[in-house]
Design a protein around this motif. Structure first.
Motif, PDB file in Angstrom:
ATOM      1  N   UNK A  45      15.012 -41.031 -36.404  1.00  0.00           N
ATOM      2  CA  UNK A  45      16.319 -40.382 -36.217  1.00  0.00           C
ATOM      3  C   UNK A  45      16.526 -40.062 -34.741  1.00  0.00           C
ATOM      4  N   UNK A  46      17.680 -40.472 -34.212  1.00  0.00           N
ATOM      5  CA  UNK A  46      17.979 -40.249 -32.783  1.00  0.00           C
ATOM      6  C   UNK A  46      19.045 -39.183 -32.559  1.00  0.00           C
ATOM      7  N   UNK A  47      19.954 -38.999 -33.514  1.00  0.00           N
ATOM      8  CA  UNK A  47      20.953 -37.927 -33.394  1.00  0.00           C
ATOM      9  C   UNK A  47      21.501 -37.585 -34.780  1.00  0.00           C
ATOM     10  N   UNK A  48      22.258 -36.470 -34.836  1.00  0.00           N
ATOM     11  CA  UNK A  48      22.726 -35.980 -36.135  1.00  0.00           C
ATOM     12  C   UNK A  48      24.032 -35.226 -35.993  1.00  0.00           C
ATOM     13  N   UNK A  99      30.729 -22.647 -43.813  1.00  0.00           N
ATOM     14  CA  UNK A  99      29.363 -22.161 -43.719  1.00  0.00           C
ATOM     15  C   UNK A  99      28.371 -23.303 -43.937  1.00  0.00           C
ATOM     16  N   UNK A 100      28.625 -24.125 -44.956  1.00  0.00           N
ATOM     17  CA  UNK A 100      27.708 -25.207 -45.279  1.00  0.00           C
ATOM     18  C   UNK A 100      27.656 -26.267 -44.188  1.00  0.00           C
ATOM     19  N   UNK A 111      24.390 -29.122 -40.477  1.00  0.00           N
ATOM     20  CA  UNK A 111      24.165 -29.638 -39.112  1.00  0.00           C
ATOM     21  C   UNK A 111      22.811 -29.178 -38.586  1.00  0.00           C
ATOM     22  N   UNK A 112      22.485 -27.916 -38.822  1.00  0.00           N
ATOM     23  CA  UNK A 112      21.199 -27.372 -38.367  1.00  0.00           C
ATOM     24  C   UNK A 112      20.039 -28.103 -39.040  1.00  0.00           C
ATOM     25  N   UNK A 113      20.154 -28.315 -40.359  1.00  0.00           N
ATOM     26  CA  UNK A 113      19.104 -29.038 -41.099  1.00  0.00           C
ATOM     27  C   UNK A 113      18.957 -30.451 -40.565  1.00  0.00           C
ATOM     28  N   UNK A 114      20.080 -31.146 -40.384  1.00  0.00           N
ATOM     29  CA  UNK A 114      20.043 -32.531 -39.923  1.00  0.00           C
ATOM     30  C   UNK A 114      19.438 -32.665 -38.530  1.00  0.00           C
ATOM     31  N   UNK A 115      19.734 -31.712 -37.644  1.00  0.00           N
ATOM     32  CA  UNK A 115      19.218 -31.778 -36.270  1.00  0.00           C
ATOM     33  C   UNK A 115      17.696 -31.681 -36.218  1.00  0.00           C
ATOM     34  N   UNK A 116      17.119 -31.035 -37.241  1.00  0.00           N
ATOM     35  CA  UNK A 116      15.651 -30.907 -37.281  1.00  0.00           C
ATOM     36  C   UNK A 116      14.967 -32.254 -37.504  1.00  0.00           C
ATOM     37  N   UNK A 117      15.740 -33.258 -37.925  1.00  0.00           N
ATOM     38  CA  UNK A 117      15.168 -34.577 -38.159  1.00  0.00           C
ATOM     39  C   UNK A 117      15.152 -35.446 -36.910  1.00  0.00           C
TER      40      UNK A 117
END
Length: 434
Positions: free
Chosen positions: A422-425, A359-360, A365-371
């Motif tokens: 940030x370019x990718x996550x 779950x985490x 991943x969702x949090x990181x992609x927002x950057x």
């Protein structure tokens, strides 16, 4: 003069104890080596927090014995097992307890003169930080840990730390600031404040929790860039402290608050504060915009029902914590949880941990992609041979959180604070350009 090596196990607090022992030995003329194969004597500073840590320490002890090394066993294992360990490992030259590290030179002198095993383990440990010793750092980099207190006055149902480390003992503000200045002068960019519980800091010395006052003084150090706080206690994170963290420019907006569980039943069973953890998380986010929150949870604690676990699962799903660790309950003698029934099956503990981590991963991943596309401050950890920069964002503590891998044509040095795009996550790490 004999060469002495040290092998450290366990947490950053143990690491500082190891560095203090090496510092005292170096000040007394002993040659220190980081290569145990070249050493005459090897000190093994052990960890006994959970079974896995204990096994790792024991494996290291027997590896050195089998290699023909003369060993001194220090830290949590001798403190926990007292003279039983002496019977089990008669090959050891000496045993040193958690609050006896300042005796290391005397012990080494004695064991090199005669063959009798030396035993320096205080039955009731009471740690006093040896302010007169300069740490000989094993690891040098962008960050350095500073121990602001030792010991613990809480009685969590799963934890043996109070028995191993004794009552809570704070260091004076002026001593901590002095050490921080010395580290900054050596090139440290980030200091990481640690204790069993940093939010109780100063209560024993100044009559009230004084982390706020300490942070204000540390924030004045000119050549220091970041101050990070670890191991805050949930019920002691008051509004005043949160406001201070938000206002001080060098204190990174990162809160490490080990919650351990959210179910009322479990918190009571664990002897933890029964508070509304949703309200706590919302309050932290209210006072510190863009804060990164890290926490840890224990699954499989005795009596944990499927309903308790589901409540924890739902909490994580809803609150979307930035950084999260999950531990399977580890049974420890002389704790409340040891005889608590029913104990949870190992396969159930593993399954619950895996569910939470899966779950985490998705949340992270969702949090990181927002950057992606945003700019973020990072501290440079190292530069690879191919020129790639390895860094951490303000949202990441050393050794436990994610990394930022940066492409750049601009030369940088470890310890530099740089603003990158940030370019990718992925689940845990970010890719960036500078």
């Amino acid at each position: 003069m004999r060469q002495i090596a040290l092998i450290n196990h366990g947490c950053a607090k143990n690491l500082i104890d190891s560095e203090l022992m090496l510092g005292k030995l170096a000040e007394n003329g002993y040659k220190i080596t980081l290569d145990e194969t070249k050493a005459d004597i090897v000190i093994i500073n052990t960890c006994s927090f959970i079974n896995d840590a204990e096994k790792e320490s024991v494996a290291s002890i027997f590896e050195m014995i089998n290699a023909g090394k003369k060993i001194i066993i220090a830290g949590c294992l001798p403190q926990k097992h007292k003279k039983e360990l002496q019977k089990l490992i008669p090959e050891a030259l000496a045993f040193i307890g958690t609050s006896d590290i300042d005796k290391i030179v005397d012990v080494v002198k004695k064991v090199t003169k005669d063959k009798k095993t030396k035993y320096e383990v205080n039955e009731k440990p009471e740690y006093n930080y040896p302010e007169d010793i300069k740490r000989q750092q094993i690891t040098m980099g962008a960050s350095s840990y500073i121990k602001i207190a030792e010991g613990c006055n809480f009685k969590c149902g799963y934890c043996i730390i109070p028995q191993l480390r004794g009552p809570y003992k704070s260091r004076k503000i002026e001593n901590i600031v002095k050490e921080a200045k010395e580290l900054a002068d050596k090139g440290t960019s980030e200091i990481v404040l640690i204790a069993q519980d940093t939010t109780s800091y100063g209560k024993d010395l100044y009559g009230k929790p004084s982390l706020k006052e300490l942070l204000i003084e540390l924030n004045k150090i000119e050549n220091l860039s970041w101050i990070r706080i670890m191991y805050t206690y949930p019920s002691l994170l008051d509004d005043d402290l949160l406001k201070t963290i938000n206002e001080l420019d060098k204190v990174v907006k990162y809160i490490d608050v080990p919650l351990q569980h959210v179910s009322k039943n479990m918190l009571e069973a664990m002897n933890r504060p029964v508070i509304d953890n949703k309200k706590l998380i919302k309050r932290i986010r209210k006072f510190i915009p863009n804060v990164a929150i890290r926490t840890t949870f224990i699954v499989g604690y005795p009596t944990e029902t499927q309903e308790d676990f589901q409540e924890l699962y739902d909490f994580i799903k809803e609150m979307k914590i930035d950084r999260l660790g999950v531990f399977e309950f580890s049974k420890e003698k002389n704790t409340k949880s040891y005889s608590l029934k029913p104990q949870i099956l190992a396969k159930v503990k593993k399954q619950r941990k895996n569910e939470l981590m899966k779950l985490q991963q998705s949340i992270s991943k969702t949090i990181n992609k927002k950057f992606i596309g945003k700019k973020i401050d990072c501290i440079v950890e190292s530069i690879n041979e191919d020129g790639a920069i390895v860094a951490r964002s303000y949202k990441d503590a050393p050794e436990i959180d994610g990394l930022v891998f940066i492409e750049s044509n601009v030369p940088v040095l470890p310890g530099d604070i740089i603003t990158v795009t940030i370019t990718s996550a992925n689940e845990y790490d970010l890719i960036a350009k500078y």
